[in-house]
Motif scaffolding. Structure first.
Motif, short mmCIF file in Angstrom:
data_model
loop_
_atom_site.label_atom_id
_atom_site.label_comp_id
_atom_site.label_asym_id
_atom_site.label_seq_id
_atom_site.Cartn_x
_atom_site.Cartn_y
_atom_site.Cartn_z
N TYR A 38 0.87 -1.11 -0.14
CA TYR A 38 -0.03 0.07 0.17
C TYR A 38 0.80 1.29 0.08
O TYR A 38 1.99 1.35 0.38
CB TYR A 38 -0.99 -0.03 1.25
CG TYR A 38 -0.38 0.05 2.49
CD1 TYR A 38 0.00 1.04 3.14
CD2 TYR A 38 -0.03 -1.16 2.92
CE1 TYR A 38 0.61 1.07 4.39
CE2 TYR A 38 0.80 -1.48 4.33
CZ TYR A 38 0.96 -0.16 4.90
OH TYR A 38 1.59 -0.49 6.29
N ASP A 39 0.20 2.43 -0.58
CA ASP A 39 0.75 3.51 -0.67
C ASP A 39 -0.30 4.68 0.23
O ASP A 39 -1.17 5.04 -0.94
CB ASP A 39 1.58 4.02 -2.05
CG ASP A 39 1.98 5.20 -2.04
OD1 ASP A 39 2.40 5.96 -0.96
OD2 ASP A 39 2.30 5.92 -3.16
N ILE A 40 -0.52 4.75 1.17
CA ILE A 40 -1.50 5.74 1.86
C ILE A 40 -0.86 7.09 2.47
O ILE A 40 0.23 7.05 3.19
CB ILE A 40 -2.16 4.94 3.03
CG1 ILE A 40 -2.79 3.72 2.55
CG2 ILE A 40 -3.23 6.03 3.75
CD1 ILE A 40 -3.36 2.65 3.55
N ARG A 64 -2.95 5.89 7.29
CA ARG A 64 -2.01 4.63 6.96
C ARG A 64 -1.65 4.14 8.28
O ARG A 64 -1.44 2.57 8.48
CB ARG A 64 -0.73 5.44 6.52
CG ARG A 64 0.42 4.37 6.44
CD ARG A 64 1.77 4.90 5.80
NE ARG A 64 2.28 5.99 6.60
CZ ARG A 64 2.22 7.34 6.07
NH1 ARG A 64 1.44 7.82 5.08
NH2 ARG A 64 2.70 8.26 7.00
N SER A 74 5.48 -1.01 4.23
CA SER A 74 4.20 -0.88 3.56
C SER A 74 3.84 -2.11 2.73
O SER A 74 2.88 -2.17 1.70
CB SER A 74 4.13 0.12 2.58
OG SER A 74 4.54 1.55 3.08
N ASP A 127 -4.92 7.31 -2.39
CA ASP A 127 -4.39 6.15 -1.62
C ASP A 127 -4.24 5.08 -2.85
O ASP A 127 -5.12 4.85 -3.50
CB ASP A 127 -5.02 5.65 -0.66
CG ASP A 127 -4.82 6.69 0.61
OD1 ASP A 127 -3.96 7.58 0.63
OD2 ASP A 127 -5.71 6.87 1.48
#
Length: 105
Positions: free
Chosen positions: A23-25, A31, A48, A75
């Motif tokens: 993930y990239d929040i 996050r 992540s 996100d």
């Protein structure tokens, strides 16, 4: 280098799925909340990234929860579902992953 293997089809009453969630929040609060939720499913393997060995029902539950934890405009979450046999090759600092039942409270 360290390797580990899995087989989701070994003697088990319930077939399991191996999943990788990356993930990239953008927002810190979202996050942290996302990471806490993922800790209930599996193991953090990088900042992540989470790995888990879960049932199909838990997989569907996770997919239903993710949209409520993120902002779809900023996100990104990727969930990779892997069945059967697999291998992971680790390089550098790594923590040993054990196949164990995860209980979500």
């Amino acid at each position: 280098m360290e390797n580990y293997f899995w087989n989701t089809e070994i003697l088990s009453d319930k077939k399991k799925l191996y999943i990788l969630v990356i993930y990239d929040i953008v927002d810190n609060r979202r996050r942290v909340a996302f990471a806490k939720k993922m800790n209930g499913y599996g193991f953090r393997v990088q900042k992540s990234a989470f790995e888990a060995m879960i049932t199909e029902n838990l997989y569907r539950k996770l997919l239903a929860e993710i949209p409520h934890l993120i902002d779809n405009t900023s996100d990104t979450v990727r969930v990779y579902k892997i069945r059967g046999m697999g291998e992971v090759n680790l390089f550098g600092l790594s923590h040993r992953i054990e196949d164990e039942e995860v209980i979500i409270l």
